[in-house]
Design an enzyme around this catalytic site. Structure first.
Site, PDB file in Angstrom:
ATOM      1  N   LYS A  79       0.843  -1.210   0.000  1.00 11.61           N
ATOM      2  CA  LYS A  79       0.000   0.000   0.000  1.00 11.61           C
ATOM      3  C   LYS A  79       0.876   1.257   0.000  1.00 11.61           C
ATOM      4  O   LYS A  79       0.605   2.220  -0.730  1.00 11.61           O
ATOM      5  CB  LYS A  79      -0.925  -0.004   1.226  1.00 11.61           C
ATOM      6  CG  LYS A  79      -2.050  -1.033   1.113  1.00 11.61           C
ATOM      7  CD  LYS A  79      -2.860  -1.175   2.401  1.00 11.61           C
ATOM      8  CE  LYS A  79      -3.888  -2.288   2.250  1.00 11.61           C
ATOM      9  NZ  LYS A  79      -4.713  -2.532   3.432  1.00 11.61           N
ATOM     10  N   GLN A 114      -4.197  -1.177   9.670  1.00 13.65           N
ATOM     11  CA  GLN A 114      -4.266  -2.512   9.070  1.00 13.65           C
ATOM     12  C   GLN A 114      -4.892  -3.511  10.048  1.00 13.65           C
ATOM     13  O   GLN A 114      -4.512  -3.590  11.210  1.00 13.65           O
ATOM     14  CB  GLN A 114      -2.856  -2.980   8.659  1.00 13.65           C
ATOM     15  CG  GLN A 114      -2.831  -4.284   7.885  1.00 13.65           C
ATOM     16  CD  GLN A 114      -3.508  -4.216   6.516  1.00 13.65           C
ATOM     17  OE1 GLN A 114      -3.633  -3.156   5.906  1.00 13.65           O
ATOM     18  NE2 GLN A 114      -3.971  -5.358   6.024  1.00 13.65           N
ATOM     19  N   ASP A 155     -10.645   3.650   4.222  1.00 13.61           N
ATOM     20  CA  ASP A 155     -11.004   2.224   4.155  1.00 13.61           C
ATOM     21  C   ASP A 155     -12.524   2.049   4.115  1.00 13.61           C
ATOM     22  O   ASP A 155     -13.015   0.974   3.758  1.00 13.61           O
ATOM     23  CB  ASP A 155     -10.497   1.500   5.419  1.00 13.61           C
ATOM     24  CG  ASP A 155      -9.243   0.682   5.164  1.00 13.61           C
ATOM     25  OD1 ASP A 155      -9.087   0.182   4.034  1.00 13.61           O
ATOM     26  OD2 ASP A 155      -8.446   0.534   6.103  1.00 13.61           O
TER      27      ASP A 155
END
Ligand code: GUN
Length: 292
Positions: free
Chosen positions: A54, A98, A121
């Site tokens: 990412k 994460q 997200d």
């Protein structure tokens, strides 16, 4: 193999080029560089490789990547304080923690700490709620990427039957919600570990999205000929012939599914690259909104 390969890598490359152009334009016109903060707690090997990918993609698109690593022993309050700081930082337009977090952390409390306007997200309750009622929001990255991959096949899902296997908050539930939106208009069945006779559902499906977290959940004999298969699984299976000692496989048995399906995503190279791409997409969008 009969199926067309749905090339997530190619679509991701094209979309990232478009995003990079958007980043360059925002810099030139407003002097703003989109910034993404990626927080990793602990050292779960799969998570390390995801966040590294990412961050690399973020830099390649011309964005600022703020990389924050914390040991698994960090206090939850310290993690929350770091998020609060990023919420207030004008150089940061997107914040990602994460998942999964190491044992002992409250994922709910940590996700709740992210400001919804920086939640690229799409995990906070505010953004999940907005998505469900069709309000403007950051769409969750993997489900959004899946919709883009299905579009590539040219299949019009209106009135078609889509079966989703898996009910996670990250993939199963939101992808079912997106597929049933008016703009897609599929009839959706959400299957999960409590489903009896899974094959009875998948055999009537025009599209199967498998996000079960288990290899061989879907096999060719469970498919209707011509179905589209989107494989979200990333499983490490031991393989002594590989340098790393393992290989990656999805949740679908690729060989048998590819004989029956009309199109299928590979693992790796299918859904994964699109998840990262949609994260960049949301981060650019966030930067445009803040400064617009
Ligand atoms: N873990 C697995 N997928 C994801 C994702 O899309 N975002 C975050 N933050 N964690 C994940």
């Amino acid at each position: 193999m009969n199926a067309q390969l749905i090339d997530g890598k190619k679509l991701a490359t094209e979309t990232r080029a478009e995003i990079a152009r958007g980043v360059a334009a925002l810099k030139a016109e407003k002097g703003v560089t989109p910034g993404l903060a990626v927080i990793l707690v602990g050292d779960n090997p799969a998570s390390v490789s995801y966040v590294t990918a990412k961050e690399k993609a973020c830099r390649e698109a011309g964005m600022l990547s703020r990389e924050i690593r914390m040991p698994a022993t960090v206090a939850e309050d310290e993690l929350i304080a770091a998020i609060a700081k990023l919420n207030a930082d004008p150089a940061i337009h997107g914040i990602l923690v994460q998942l999964p977090l190491p044992k002992g952390f409250s994922e709910k409390r940590v996700i709740d700490a992210i400001a919804p306007e920086k939640d690229v997200d799409g995990f906070t309750p505010v953004n999940v709620g907005r998505m469900l009622i069709g309000d403007d929001c950051f769409l969750p990255c993997t489900p959004h990427g899946i919709i883009k991959l299905i579009e590539v096949t040219g299949m019009d899902l209106a009135g078609k039957h889509a079966v989703v296997i898996g009910r996670s908050n990250i993939v199963g539930k939101p992808v079912a919600a997106l597929l049933s939106r008016k703009s897609v208009n599929a009839t959706v069945t959400l299957c999960h570990t409590g489903t009896k006779d899974l094959a009875a559902f998948t055999r009537t499906a025009d599209v199967v999205v498998v996000a079960a977290g288990r290899p061989n959940t879907l096999t060719g004999d469970m498919l209707k000929p011509g179905a589209v298969v989107i494989d979200v699984g990333v499983n490490r299976v031991p393989d002594a012939t590989k340098e790393k000692g393992y290989r990656l496989c999805g949740d679908a048995d690729f060989a048998s599914c590819a004989e029956v399906a009309s199109a299928i995503t590979p693992v790796p190279g299918g859904v994964g690259p699109m998840t990262i791409t949609m994260l960049l997409w949301n981060t650019l969008e966030s930067a445009r909104r803040v400064e617009g």
